[in-house]
Design an enzyme around this catalytic site. Sequence first.
Site, PDB file in Angstrom:
ATOM      1  N   VAL B  77       0.811  -1.334  -0.072  1.00 41.62           N
ATOM      2  CA  VAL B  77       0.123  -0.472   0.065  1.00 41.62           C
ATOM      3  C   VAL B  77       1.152   1.393   0.473  1.00 41.62           C
ATOM      4  O   VAL B  77       1.909   1.194   0.920  1.00 41.62           O
ATOM      5  CB  VAL B  77      -0.961  -0.398   1.582  1.00 41.62           C
ATOM      6  CG1 VAL B  77      -1.644   0.950   1.272  1.00 41.62           C
ATOM      7  CG2 VAL B  77      -1.723  -1.259   1.475  1.00 41.62           C
ATOM      8  N   CYS B  78       0.510   2.321  -0.892  1.00 40.51           N
ATOM      9  CA  CYS B  78       1.214   3.067  -0.841  1.00 40.51           C
ATOM     10  C   CYS B  78       1.487   4.530   0.483  1.00 40.51           C
ATOM     11  O   CYS B  78       0.056   4.497   0.976  1.00 40.51           O
ATOM     12  CB  CYS B  78       0.917   4.118  -2.424  1.00 40.51           C
ATOM     13  SG  CYS B  78       2.299   5.808  -2.571  1.00 40.51           S
ATOM     14  N   VAL B  79       2.387   4.429   0.724  1.00 43.46           N
ATOM     15  CA  VAL B  79       2.506   5.201   2.278  1.00 43.46           C
ATOM     16  C   VAL B  79       1.503   6.528   2.623  1.00 43.46           C
ATOM     17  O   VAL B  79       1.247   6.791   2.961  1.00 43.46           O
ATOM     18  CB  VAL B  79       3.703   5.223   3.140  1.00 43.46           C
ATOM     19  CG1 VAL B  79       4.707   6.072   2.624  1.00 43.46           C
ATOM     20  CG2 VAL B  79       3.594   6.087   3.923  1.00 43.46           C
ATOM     21  N   ALA B  82      -1.800   6.214   1.620  1.00 41.07           N
ATOM     22  CA  ALA B  82      -2.314   5.698   2.674  1.00 41.07           C
ATOM     23  C   ALA B  82      -2.753   6.406   4.037  1.00 41.07           C
ATOM     24  O   ALA B  82      -4.231   7.108   3.900  1.00 41.07           O
ATOM     25  CB  ALA B  82      -1.859   4.717   3.118  1.00 41.07           C
TER      26      ALA B  82
END
Lengths: 99, 119, 135
Positions: B77-79, B82
């Site tokens: 998941v892209c930080v 997110a």
Amino acid sequence: MLHIVNKSPYQTRNLESCLRLAKAGSAILLIEDGVYAATRDNIAAAGVKAALGSVSVYALSPDVEARGVNNLLLDGVKLVDYGGFVDLVAEHANTQSWL
Amino acid sequence: MKFGIMISEGPYTHQATDTAYQFVKAALAKGHQIHRVFFYHDGVNNATRLTEPPQDDRNIVNRWSKLAEEHGIDLVVCVAAALRRGILEENLAKGFRISGLGQLVESGIQADRLVVFGD
Amino acid sequence: MTESTGGIEVEEETAGRVKKFMFVNRKAPYGTIYALEGLEVVLISAAFDQDVSLAFVDDGVYELVKGQATKGIDVKNFSPTYRALEGYDIEKLYVDAESLKARGLTEENLIVPVEVLSNEEMADLMAAQDVVISF
């Protein structure tokens, strides 16, 4: 190259752009609401039929069936299942999703 | 062959994550490898463990978790995406990890094919 | 750098592998987040020393229009970032001629120097990529 189109031709012009920039010998896979472009007499039917001479057009059968349009398909459009989708991706050097 | 997958939409509103899931399952069934599934844009919403769909509906989040567990698939998941959307370590579903956008670019480099699922 | 690149030690993991990456921008800015978050990927890609191209097709050409002033909508104006790409060695910006023309725009309206491509040129360029990421 494999081009993937997932929108109804009535909602966006994505398929038109795809047809414009798809080289001869490439493939177009219609998925999700994109499968409506594979039906007879739809707004994009003429464009799809014209393209069939130089590109291969596929429609994802689970999406076609889900939408109840199995019996409305244009001649020349080939059906593939998810396994066929995987094969198309593997067979082509790259993919462009027309989101 | 090694496939990288990018998912740009969340669960339920768009079909993108369903299609990606079916694609991944079919690829595995054919003996291909999944290098990584990268969740970007609203796609990060696939990673929350707080969803509770009705019992007669598919559980999209758990479906990804189960696939990760059974096949060792890297769900990233892209930080930045997110944090924007309130997806944090504390509400992350099993099998997902939060990391940087470089993971997407790296997947493009390492995988034989990268396929984008979105809307 | 390691945080932005997802903890990947760029030099070790991907050393020597240069692929052709094309980021295809087809969405207008502000109405949806795709253009902004797409640009974030482009900036990160610079750290990986790949052969990066940006294509602007359909409403994506609106991302490059000069004179964006976003104060009134209270959203960050990210259009100046396209001018900063050169500093990241991202210099291949291609615009689809037909998309520009269809929107009543010319190169004069754009915030950065670009190369305007015909259908055939854009199709060839797209087909020649290893990885195409679309927003």
